[in-house]
Design an enzyme around this catalytic site. Structure first.
Site, short mmCIF file in Angstrom:
data_model
loop_
_atom_site.label_atom_id
_atom_site.label_comp_id
_atom_site.label_asym_id
_atom_site.label_seq_id
_atom_site.Cartn_x
_atom_site.Cartn_y
_atom_site.Cartn_z
CG HIS A 1 68.79 49.78 7.82
ND1 HIS A 1 68.96 50.25 6.54
CD2 HIS A 1 69.67 50.47 8.60
CE1 HIS A 1 69.92 51.17 6.55
NE2 HIS A 1 70.36 51.33 7.78
CE LYS B 1 75.99 48.24 9.85
NZ LYS B 1 76.14 49.68 9.80
CD GLN C 1 73.57 47.15 13.55
OE1 GLN C 1 74.27 47.13 14.56
NE2 GLN C 1 73.70 48.09 12.63
CG ASP D 1 69.90 43.31 7.72
OD1 ASP D 1 71.12 43.18 7.96
OD2 ASP D 1 69.33 44.41 7.66
CB CYS E 1 68.31 53.91 7.84
SG CYS E 1 69.48 55.06 7.12
#
Lengths: 413, 145
Positions: free
Chosen positions: A130, A233, A210, A207, A371
């Protein structure tokens, strides 16, 4: 009355009742919310918890001697303890409240990366990152005269790790890689990447924006050095996120933002800084969101998460199968190991057209580059449409999506 | 035809559609019927910023009227541009500037005017008006305005 408490047995019908927004209509049709990779809907329990905080408990945290302040501090800090357990971190001091994943990465870039980068140094990321896991590193590297290196991916959207040992050089100061791609759904073998990086003494930031909503994430098992995710999220509020860092690493970081809460003593001549985690948390935090995040984690803990993941994987498999049968539809991201994200393009219509027609049908998907412009470039497309599923989505919703996509072929064909 | 007459005609035309599918089908057809946009002008200079799809808009002066050409790689957006061009193309700069895009509301397409970075209809209207201001100045300088 609906309490927002997840039932003991995994039942999508029951779970949907916990999320008030899901009962709504868009353009006269029952909402089908398939934009979960952008943000997830909130259970009643989270909404009520934040409402209660503002109605009955609002006070500034830390250093307050009055009861309200002490209660607010206890509630806010208990989220840190819940997150510790949620991620299986060793200590609460290893968890820093941020405004979200983006701030977490920027914090590490502004402190850790800038402190250690020298001209010619490298940071290694992957081809599917991202923008928020690209740009902060580029900014630090530009300032210090270093360069970004990239783990390539194949046309299924899987990282090519065969050449990883050549990319991990004596100049690599950090590896920053996503656990799960927001665009392609690929779940990356981060544990293996971490192992190889650690063999060379290189720290790794994961990261997990997600992955945390879908997969169990254990920072000790992964042995990652930093890990970031966002509250919104994981069915919590916006404006709150977590940076996990190994204690010895966080201890070595210079302060990030200066201000209140992060100091021990201030004189005009010299300031001494507070201990972790407060040293990296200047100013009044987003208290309500922090408390809301704790409630969201409590919700997930009540859920049978293994059953939820299985359900999401079934939705993914069914949607993949049915969408593959639609003439002119091409899936972008067909990795063997995927989370419940489906990006696609259609020969008959532009992704923007797809998004507008689905919206007319009451179906919320995201369209655009997500993104991840380098991913679009590799697949040679300007944009994709992306349907992303959460555990509260249903097979009926998959069917409505598929029917609407067939209608698009009819409308534009 | 005056800009007002065109507007009335467009509203009349769209009023025959009872469901959104027919309306969108019509919009898509309007986009497909746009005159071919010269590919040499598909450049950043003519690109409308703020659109998720690519949109190009070019304007030339024909006498004292502004004639627009436009294109998009997305069909609905191209239909929306076609709709705007039907209203604004071939009108004088003064008329273009005096005429707000409120007809979109009357035909139930005003949700596309939102500031969201989805289709940039608001950005297209702005670009049309910017061209009109530019050509108004050209005309005034040449004494035709």
């Amino acid at each position: 009355m609906n309490t927002g408490l997840a039932p003991a047995v995994f039942s999508v019908d029951q779970i949907r009742k916990d999320f008030p927004l899901l009962a709504g209509e868009i353009n006269g049709k029952p909402l089908v919310y398939l934009d979960n990779a952008a943000t997830a809907q909130k259970p009643e329990s989270v909404i009520r918890r934040m409402d209660r905080y503002y109605r009955q408990e609002n006070a500034n945290v830390h250093r307050g001697i009055h009861t309200l302040s002490q209660n607010a501090t206890t509630a806010y800090e208990s989220t840190r303890s819940q997150v510790r357990e949620f991620l299986n971190a060793r200590e609460e001091e290893e968890l820093i409240f941020t405004s979200g994943t983006t701030e977490g990465i920027n914090l590490v870039a502004a402190t850790f990366a800038r402190q250690m980068l020298k001209p010619g140094d490298e940071i290694l990321i992957s081809a599917m990152e991202h923008h928020s896991n690209i740009v902060p590193w580029q900014m630090a590297l530009e300032e210090k005269g270093g360069r970004l290196r990239v783990i390539p991916m194949n046309d299924r959207g899987e990282l090519i790790l065969e050449g990883l040992d050549q990319l991990l050089t004596g100049k690599t100061r950090l590896v920053a890689v996503s656990h799960m791609s927001n665009t392609l759904g690929t779940i990356n073998p981060v544990k293996e990447i971490i192992r190889q990086a650690h063999d060379r003494g290189i720290p790794v930031l994961v990261d997990a924006a997600q992955s945390v909503p879908h997969l169990p994430v254990d920072v000790q098992e992964l042995d990652c050095d930093f890990l970031v995710f966002s509250g919104h999220k994981v069915f919590g509020p916006t404006g709150i996120g977590i940076l996990y860092g190994k204690k010895e690493l966080l201890d070595s970081l210079p302060p990030y933002h200066g201000g209140g809460d992060m100091i021990k003593t201030v004189t005009f001549e010299k300031t001494t800084y507070n201990d972790l985690p407060f040293r990296l948390e200047a100013g009044t935090p987003n208290i309500a969101a922090g408390i809301g995040l704790g409630e969201a984690i409590a919700y997930l803990n009540r859920l049978d998460r293994a059953a939820a993941l299985k359900h999401e994987q079934e939705l993914l498999a069914e949607a993949t199968e049915k969408m593959t049968e639609i003439p002119g539809l091409r899936l972008i991201g067909t990795a063997a190991h995927k989370g419940s994200v489906i990006s696609f393009v259609m020969a008959s219509a532009h992704p923007a057209d797809i998004g507008m027609i689905l919206d007319q049908e009451g179906i919320a998907v995201r369209t655009g580059h997500h993104c991840t412009q380098p991913v679009m470039k590799q697949f040679n497309i300007p944009a994709t449409a992306r349907a992303s599923f959460a555990f509260y989505n249903t097979t009926e919703e998959v069917d409505r999506l598929v029917r609407a996509l067939r209608k698009i072929n009819d409308l534009f064909g | 035809m005056t800009i007002q007459e065109t507007k009335d005609q467009v509203i009349q035309e769209f009023s025959q559609f009872t469901d959104w599918e027919d309306k969108y089908r019509h919009l898509i057809q309007m986009g497909k019927a746009l005159p071919v946009f010269p590919s040499g002008f598909q450049t950043d200079d003519y690109k409308v910023n703020g659109c998720q799809s690519q949109v190009w808009l070019k304007a030339d002066l024909d006498g004292n009227r502004v004639v627009f050409l436009a294109d998009s790689d997305a069909f609905i957006v191209k239909g929306l541009v076609a709709l705007l061009l039907r209203i604004y193309s071939g009108q004088t700069p003064a008329d273009i500037l005096a005429f707000p895009p409120d007809f979109l509301k009357e035909i139930g397409l005003d949700q596309h005017l939102s500031q969201n970075r989805t289709n940039g209809l608001a950005a297209m209207v702005k670009k049309i008006k910017t061209y009109a201001i530019g050509y108004q100045m050209v005309l005034q300088r040449s004494g035709k305005g």
